[in-house]
Design a protein around this motif. Structure first.
Motif, PDB file in Angstrom:
ATOM      1  N   ARG A 192       0.839  -1.213   0.000  1.00 15.13           N
ATOM      2  CA  ARG A 192       0.000   0.000   0.000  1.00 15.13           C
ATOM      3  C   ARG A 192       0.871   1.258   0.000  1.00 15.13           C
ATOM      4  O   ARG A 192       0.553   2.256  -0.681  1.00 15.13           O
ATOM      5  CB  ARG A 192      -0.925  -0.011   1.213  1.00 15.13           C
ATOM      6  CG  ARG A 192      -2.099  -0.971   1.060  1.00 15.13           C
ATOM      7  CD  ARG A 192      -3.201  -0.665   2.059  1.00 15.13           C
ATOM      8  NE  ARG A 192      -2.769  -0.885   3.426  1.00 15.13           N
ATOM      9  CZ  ARG A 192      -2.878  -2.027   4.072  1.00 15.13           C
ATOM     10  NH1 ARG A 192      -3.405  -3.082   3.446  1.00 15.13           N
ATOM     11  NH2 ARG A 192      -2.457  -2.139   5.301  1.00 15.13           N
ATOM     12  N   MET A 193       1.990   1.205   0.777  1.00 20.49           N
ATOM     13  CA  MET A 193       2.882   2.379   0.804  1.00 20.49           C
ATOM     14  C   MET A 193       3.487   2.624  -0.582  1.00 20.49           C
ATOM     15  O   MET A 193       3.582   3.782  -1.057  1.00 20.49           O
ATOM     16  CB  MET A 193       3.979   2.159   1.823  1.00 20.49           C
ATOM     17  CG  MET A 193       3.485   2.230   3.270  1.00 20.49           C
ATOM     18  SD  MET A 193       4.776   1.854   4.480  1.00 20.49           S
ATOM     19  CE  MET A 193       5.885   3.226   4.180  1.00 20.49           C
ATOM     20  N   ASP A 194       3.886   1.530  -1.252  1.00 25.20           N
ATOM     21  CA  ASP A 194       4.458   1.705  -2.611  1.00 25.20           C
ATOM     22  C   ASP A 194       3.404   2.285  -3.559  1.00 25.20           C
ATOM     23  O   ASP A 194       3.703   3.171  -4.391  1.00 25.20           O
ATOM     24  CB  ASP A 194       4.945   0.356  -3.136  1.00 25.20           C
ATOM     25  CG  ASP A 194       6.171  -0.140  -2.374  1.00 25.20           C
ATOM     26  OD1 ASP A 194       6.865   0.696  -1.751  1.00 25.20           O
ATOM     27  OD2 ASP A 194       6.435  -1.371  -2.393  1.00 25.20           O
ATOM     28  N   ARG A 195       2.169   1.768  -3.416  1.00 25.36           N
ATOM     29  CA  ARG A 195       1.111   2.267  -4.295  1.00 25.36           C
ATOM     30  C   ARG A 195       0.831   3.744  -4.022  1.00 25.36           C
ATOM     31  O   ARG A 195       0.643   4.551  -4.946  1.00 25.36           O
ATOM     32  CB  ARG A 195      -0.160   1.422  -4.084  1.00 25.36           C
ATOM     33  CG  ARG A 195      -1.267   1.764  -5.082  1.00 25.36           C
ATOM     34  CD  ARG A 195      -2.415   0.741  -5.046  1.00 25.36           C
ATOM     35  NE  ARG A 195      -3.026   0.661  -3.731  1.00 25.36           N
ATOM     36  CZ  ARG A 195      -2.906  -0.368  -2.913  1.00 25.36           C
ATOM     37  NH1 ARG A 195      -2.187  -1.424  -3.285  1.00 25.36           N
ATOM     38  NH2 ARG A 195      -3.489  -0.369  -1.732  1.00 25.36           N
ATOM     39  N   ASN A 196       0.824   4.102  -2.711  1.00 27.65           N
ATOM     40  CA  ASN A 196       0.599   5.518  -2.360  1.00 27.65           C
ATOM     41  C   ASN A 196       1.716   6.407  -2.894  1.00 27.65           C
ATOM     42  O   ASN A 196       1.480   7.559  -3.309  1.00 27.65           O
ATOM     43  CB  ASN A 196       0.481   5.658  -0.845  1.00 27.65           C
ATOM     44  CG  ASN A 196      -0.796   5.021  -0.309  1.00 27.65           C
ATOM     45  OD1 ASN A 196      -1.777   4.881  -1.051  1.00 27.65           O
ATOM     46  ND2 ASN A 196      -0.789   4.649   0.963  1.00 27.65           N
ATOM     47  N   LYS A 197       2.968   5.871  -2.864  1.00 24.64           N
ATOM     48  CA  LYS A 197       4.096   6.657  -3.404  1.00 24.64           C
ATOM     49  C   LYS A 197       3.895   6.940  -4.885  1.00 24.64           C
ATOM     50  O   LYS A 197       4.124   8.059  -5.373  1.00 24.64           O
ATOM     51  CB  LYS A 197       5.400   5.892  -3.192  1.00 24.64           C
ATOM     52  CG  LYS A 197       5.893   5.898  -1.748  1.00 24.64           C
ATOM     53  CD  LYS A 197       7.192   5.119  -1.622  1.00 24.64           C
ATOM     54  CE  LYS A 197       7.692   5.080  -0.191  1.00 24.64           C
ATOM     55  NZ  LYS A 197       8.955   4.295  -0.058  1.00 24.64           N
ATOM     56  N   GLY A 202       2.535  10.643  -9.053  1.00 23.95           N
ATOM     57  CA  GLY A 202       1.734  11.019 -10.221  1.00 23.95           C
ATOM     58  C   GLY A 202       1.067  12.376 -10.044  1.00 23.95           C
ATOM     59  O   GLY A 202       1.001  13.190 -10.977  1.00 23.95           O
ATOM     60  N   ILE A 203       0.550  12.573  -8.786  1.00 19.92           N
ATOM     61  CA  ILE A 203      -0.088  13.859  -8.499  1.00 19.92           C
ATOM     62  C   ILE A 203       0.915  14.987  -8.622  1.00 19.92           C
ATOM     63  O   ILE A 203       0.642  16.067  -9.206  1.00 19.92           O
ATOM     64  CB  ILE A 203      -0.727  13.831  -7.107  1.00 19.92           C
ATOM     65  CG1 ILE A 203      -1.904  12.838  -7.092  1.00 19.92           C
ATOM     66  CG2 ILE A 203      -1.191  15.221  -6.683  1.00 19.92           C
ATOM     67  CD1 ILE A 203      -2.465  12.597  -5.706  1.00 19.92           C
TER      68      ILE A 203
END
Length: 221
Positions: A192-197, A202-203
């Motif tokens: 989840r942390m990698d996905r949030n990164k 991207g943002i």
């Protein structure tokens, strides 16, 4: 020595000693009491003969080194039994008391009585040795029972220790399961942390691109 032979020997010594006492008592009796006592003596003689036959069979079934000594004992017991039979015949005679006095005047009878006394003395010594052997056997059995109780106690302790080890193994297995679950949770959190990164990156990239576009339009006008 064979325990079976010792058992028969002990019984014979007891029967022989009892017969000797009964013969002495019967000499002083008359009438029906004497007949009754003589009947008891006859039954005892038959029992003694049966015991000697049993000892003979048992002795002959043993090894030669043991058999020789036992057969020598049997010869003494047979001689003793013959003396008892002679005593029974003498007491059973119609003029037993008179016959006793006449026989005692003969030197041969004196020798026979001496031999009989000596044999009975050896029988009593044998009985005493047998009793001592019996006591030693009882002591050995007591020691064996104590050893058995000690062994049972040790087995119980080992069983308790085994139960403790099994409980510890179960506990460790539970800890391993918890550690495995924790690893799975940490792995999921890491994903989840990698996905949030990637989302944040991207943002940020989109914001930078938007800023650049805005600056381009401003500078172009």
């Amino acid at each position: 020595m064979s325990e079976v032979f010792e058992s028969y020997e002990r019984q014979y010594c007891e029967v022989s000693a009892s017969l000797s006492r009964k013969c002495t008592a019967a000499s002083a009796l008359d009438g029906e009491k004497k007949k009754q006592r003589l009947s008891e003596i006859q039954s005892g003689v038959e029992e003694a003969e049966s015991l000697i036959r049993k000892m003979d069979l048992e002795a002959r079934s043993l090894q030669p080194s043991v058999k020789a000594g036992l057969l020598a004992k049997l010869r003494e017991y047979k001689s003793d039994l013959n003396n008892l039979k002679s005593e029974l015949k003498r007491i059973s005679a119609p003029n037993a008391r008179q016959a006793t006095r006449e026989e005692l005047l003969e030197s041969g009878m004196a020798d026979t009585l001496a031999v009989s006394t000596d044999q009975r003395g050896r029988l009593m010594m044998t009985t005493e040795r047998l009793n001592q052997s019996t006591d030693r056997i009882k002591e050995s059995r007591i020691t064996m029972l104590e050893t058995e109780e000690c062994g049972v106690s040790i087995l119980q302790d080992l069983h308790q220790q085994r139960q403790s080890l099994l409980h510890a193994h179960t506990t460790l297995h539970g800890v391993d399961d918890n550690v495995g679950k924790s690893k799975k949770i940490l792995a999921a959190m890491s994903k989840r942390m990698d996905r949030n990164k990637w989302i944040i990156g991207g943002i940020i990239a989109a914001l930078v691109l938007a800023i650049l576009i805005i600056l381009y339009f401003k500078l172009a006008h």
